[in-house]
Design a protein around this motif. Structure first.
Motif, PDB file in Angstrom:
ATOM      1  N   THR A 114     -30.304  -9.534  28.870  1.00 37.86           N
ATOM      2  CA  THR A 114     -30.871  -8.509  29.549  1.00 37.86           C
ATOM      3  C   THR A 114     -29.988  -7.597  30.009  1.00 37.86           C
ATOM      4  O   THR A 114     -28.816  -7.814  30.060  1.00 37.86           O
ATOM      5  CB  THR A 114     -32.320  -8.752  30.350  1.00 37.86           C
ATOM      6  OG1 THR A 114     -31.637  -9.933  31.339  1.00 37.86           O
ATOM      7  CG2 THR A 114     -33.337  -9.598  29.686  1.00 37.86           C
ATOM      8  N   CYS A 115     -30.298  -6.666  31.053  1.00 32.55           N
ATOM      9  CA  CYS A 115     -29.214  -5.811  31.268  1.00 32.55           C
ATOM     10  C   CYS A 115     -29.711  -4.707  32.483  1.00 32.55           C
ATOM     11  O   CYS A 115     -30.869  -4.929  32.877  1.00 32.55           O
ATOM     12  CB  CYS A 115     -28.826  -4.681  30.229  1.00 32.55           C
ATOM     13  SG  CYS A 115     -30.144  -3.526  29.794  1.00 32.55           S
ATOM     14  N   THR A 116     -28.649  -4.439  33.125  1.00 29.01           N
ATOM     15  CA  THR A 116     -28.787  -3.548  34.415  1.00 29.01           C
ATOM     16  C   THR A 116     -29.411  -1.934  33.848  1.00 29.01           C
ATOM     17  O   THR A 116     -29.330  -1.837  32.638  1.00 29.01           O
ATOM     18  CB  THR A 116     -27.540  -3.456  35.301  1.00 29.01           C
ATOM     19  OG1 THR A 116     -26.556  -2.746  34.458  1.00 29.01           O
ATOM     20  CG2 THR A 116     -27.143  -4.678  35.631  1.00 29.01           C
ATOM     21  N   ILE A 117     -29.616  -1.158  34.744  1.00 31.94           N
ATOM     22  CA  ILE A 117     -30.248   0.230  34.220  1.00 31.94           C
ATOM     23  C   ILE A 117     -28.849   1.013  33.785  1.00 31.94           C
ATOM     24  O   ILE A 117     -28.915   1.571  32.759  1.00 31.94           O
ATOM     25  CB  ILE A 117     -30.553   0.786  35.457  1.00 31.94           C
ATOM     26  CG1 ILE A 117     -32.074   0.715  35.574  1.00 31.94           C
ATOM     27  CG2 ILE A 117     -30.665   2.408  35.227  1.00 31.94           C
ATOM     28  CD1 ILE A 117     -33.102   0.986  34.691  1.00 31.94           C
ATOM     29  N   ALA A 118     -27.776   0.662  34.174  1.00 32.76           N
ATOM     30  CA  ALA A 118     -26.516   1.342  34.088  1.00 32.76           C
ATOM     31  C   ALA A 118     -26.025   0.877  32.473  1.00 32.76           C
ATOM     32  O   ALA A 118     -25.573   1.644  31.660  1.00 32.76           O
ATOM     33  CB  ALA A 118     -25.336   1.040  35.045  1.00 32.76           C
ATOM     34  N   GLN A 119     -26.191  -0.354  32.264  1.00 29.20           N
ATOM     35  CA  GLN A 119     -25.807  -0.893  30.797  1.00 29.20           C
ATOM     36  C   GLN A 119     -26.819  -0.521  29.774  1.00 29.20           C
ATOM     37  O   GLN A 119     -26.409  -0.080  28.821  1.00 29.20           O
ATOM     38  CB  GLN A 119     -26.091  -2.386  30.875  1.00 29.20           C
ATOM     39  CG  GLN A 119     -24.767  -3.215  31.717  1.00 29.20           C
ATOM     40  CD  GLN A 119     -24.730  -4.594  31.659  1.00 29.20           C
ATOM     41  OE1 GLN A 119     -25.957  -4.969  31.987  1.00 29.20           O
ATOM     42  NE2 GLN A 119     -23.782  -5.395  31.785  1.00 29.20           N
ATOM     43  N   SER A 120     -28.024  -0.348  30.161  1.00 28.49           N
ATOM     44  CA  SER A 120     -28.933   0.543  29.168  1.00 28.49           C
ATOM     45  C   SER A 120     -28.472   1.681  28.998  1.00 28.49           C
ATOM     46  O   SER A 120     -28.597   2.310  27.654  1.00 28.49           O
ATOM     47  CB  SER A 120     -30.363   0.162  29.687  1.00 28.49           C
ATOM     48  OG  SER A 120     -30.682   1.173  30.760  1.00 28.49           O
ATOM     49  N   GLY A 121     -28.144   2.594  29.920  1.00 29.80           N
ATOM     50  CA  GLY A 121     -27.492   3.749  29.695  1.00 29.80           C
ATOM     51  C   GLY A 121     -26.330   3.746  28.942  1.00 29.80           C
ATOM     52  O   GLY A 121     -25.951   4.714  27.828  1.00 29.80           O
ATOM     53  N   GLU A 122     -25.413   2.972  28.855  1.00 26.98           N
ATOM     54  CA  GLU A 122     -24.197   2.692  27.945  1.00 26.98           C
ATOM     55  C   GLU A 122     -24.725   2.595  26.565  1.00 26.98           C
ATOM     56  O   GLU A 122     -23.998   3.195  25.553  1.00 26.98           O
ATOM     57  CB  GLU A 122     -23.382   1.597  28.660  1.00 26.98           C
ATOM     58  CG  GLU A 122     -22.699   1.894  29.937  1.00 26.98           C
ATOM     59  CD  GLU A 122     -21.940   0.395  30.467  1.00 26.98           C
ATOM     60  OE1 GLU A 122     -22.054  -0.239  29.804  1.00 26.98           O
ATOM     61  OE2 GLU A 122     -21.378   0.868  31.521  1.00 26.98           O
ATOM     62  N   TYR A 123     -25.476   1.781  26.510  1.00 31.83           N
ATOM     63  CA  TYR A 123     -25.961   1.483  25.065  1.00 31.83           C
ATOM     64  C   TYR A 123     -26.592   2.824  24.445  1.00 31.83           C
ATOM     65  O   TYR A 123     -26.341   3.165  23.367  1.00 31.83           O
ATOM     66  CB  TYR A 123     -27.232   0.574  25.026  1.00 31.83           C
ATOM     67  CG  TYR A 123     -26.989  -0.865  25.517  1.00 31.83           C
ATOM     68  CD1 TYR A 123     -25.494  -1.511  25.537  1.00 31.83           C
ATOM     69  CD2 TYR A 123     -27.807  -1.805  26.268  1.00 31.83           C
ATOM     70  CE1 TYR A 123     -25.304  -2.659  25.965  1.00 31.83           C
ATOM     71  CE2 TYR A 123     -27.551  -2.971  26.607  1.00 31.83           C
ATOM     72  CZ  TYR A 123     -26.399  -3.206  26.394  1.00 31.83           C
ATOM     73  OH  TYR A 123     -25.954  -4.759  26.881  1.00 31.83           O
ATOM     74  N   MET A 124     -27.482   3.576  25.091  1.00 34.37           N
ATOM     75  CA  MET A 124     -27.942   4.951  24.636  1.00 34.37           C
ATOM     76  C   MET A 124     -26.835   5.836  24.343  1.00 34.37           C
ATOM     77  O   MET A 124     -26.894   6.655  23.497  1.00 34.37           O
ATOM     78  CB  MET A 124     -29.101   5.354  25.842  1.00 34.37           C
ATOM     79  CG  MET A 124     -30.209   4.609  25.988  1.00 34.37           C
ATOM     80  SD  MET A 124     -31.227   4.326  24.406  1.00 34.37           S
ATOM     81  CE  MET A 124     -32.425   5.744  24.551  1.00 34.37           C
ATOM     82  N   PHE A 125     -25.903   5.950  25.352  1.00 37.31           N
ATOM     83  CA  PHE A 125     -25.073   6.671  25.083  1.00 37.31           C
ATOM     84  C   PHE A 125     -24.043   6.372  23.964  1.00 37.31           C
ATOM     85  O   PHE A 125     -23.567   7.400  23.099  1.00 37.31           O
ATOM     86  CB  PHE A 125     -24.066   6.674  26.422  1.00 37.31           C
ATOM     87  CG  PHE A 125     -22.548   7.526  26.242  1.00 37.31           C
ATOM     88  CD1 PHE A 125     -22.588   8.850  26.435  1.00 37.31           C
ATOM     89  CD2 PHE A 125     -21.362   6.696  26.209  1.00 37.31           C
ATOM     90  CE1 PHE A 125     -21.423   9.381  26.493  1.00 37.31           C
ATOM     91  CE2 PHE A 125     -20.241   7.482  25.962  1.00 37.31           C
ATOM     92  CZ  PHE A 125     -20.246   8.833  26.137  1.00 37.31           C
ATOM     93  N   ARG A 126     -23.739   5.101  23.614  1.00 37.78           N
ATOM     94  CA  ARG A 126     -22.842   4.778  22.477  1.00 37.78           C
ATOM     95  C   ARG A 126     -23.788   4.910  21.080  1.00 37.78           C
ATOM     96  O   ARG A 126     -23.239   4.991  20.156  1.00 37.78           O
ATOM     97  CB  ARG A 126     -22.509   3.145  22.490  1.00 37.78           C
ATOM     98  CG  ARG A 126     -21.596   2.974  23.717  1.00 37.78           C
ATOM     99  CD  ARG A 126     -20.841   1.754  23.533  1.00 37.78           C
ATOM    100  NE  ARG A 126     -21.760   0.606  23.265  1.00 37.78           N
ATOM    101  CZ  ARG A 126     -21.847  -0.414  24.245  1.00 37.78           C
ATOM    102  NH1 ARG A 126     -21.454  -0.320  25.481  1.00 37.78           N
ATOM    103  NH2 ARG A 126     -22.598  -1.579  24.095  1.00 37.78           N
TER     104      ARG A 126
END
Length: 215
Positions: free
Chosen positions: A151-163
């Protein structure tokens, strides 16, 4: 893109499964919303009407009649009058109050560790919605899936969306609430394999009657 509230009215005490709401709306694909009934933060607009105007705690996400996402960061709108004018000027159909904003203008946003909801630095299943281009959206959940136990943190979910190339992205309610529904059935693995009842979904509608859809 549309929003459906359980009970089809703001403030209803009804909570329903996302799959049921998606089927009732004849949704092609749906994702959980902000679970507005669980908290009293941010700006809530539904069918162009302003129902909640708590401006200083969380980032709010607005969807226009033209199909665009707009953001108002916590504290950016200063009053109820200014918020109503923003809704009118931008032809806002509905809004979400969870967040934070993950990507804006194609730039990955830094997540405030003190953001008041979502337990941003903890590892949970996460949901988010992003806009890649005009009328081009991306729905994402991060869940336990088979042997995939990350699973992930909020910041990591943002990185996924950015990528993935999102120009804008926004965090939705997470944990057991995280679900994507495709043609009426859960598409991802919901936490504990047990769908949670909730107060709202976002969905993409079709003008085609269910009976005319080819499996």
């Amino acid at each position: 893109i549309r929003r459906k509230l359980a009970g089809d009215s703001y403030g209803s005490s009804v909570q329903l499964y996302a799959t049921q709401m998606a089927r009732d709306a004849n949704a092609v694909v749906a994702i959980n919303g902000d679970f507005y009934a669980f908290r009293n933060l941010g700006v809530t607009v539904y069918q162009r009407q302003l129902y909640r105007c708590n401006l200083n705690a969380v980032d709010s996400c607005f969807f226009t009649a033209g199909g665009d996402m707009l953001f108002a960061y916590a504290g950016q709108l200063k009053s109820e009058a200014e918020t109503k004018q923003f809704i009118q000027d931008n032809n806002v159909l509905f809004s979400l109050a969870f967040g934070p904003v993950l990507v804006d203008g194609g730039e990955l946003k830094e997540v405030n560790p003190s953001y008041p909801i979502g337990e941003v630095d903890h590892y949970y299943s996460r949901s988010s919605i992003g806009q890649l281009d005009t009328l081009h959206y991306l729905l994402m959940t991060v869940n336990y899936e088979g042997d995939y136990q990350h699973t992930c943190t909020i910041a990591q979910s943002g990185e996924y969306m950015f990528r993935k190339g999102c120009q804008k992205a926004y965090a939705l309610d997470g944990g057991q609430t995280s679900i994507i529904v495709f043609r009426g059935d859960a598409y991802n693995r919901v936490d504990w394999d047990n769908e949670r009842s909730m107060s709202d979904i976002l969905y993409f509608a079709s003008a085609v009657h269910r009976e005319e859809v080819t499996p």
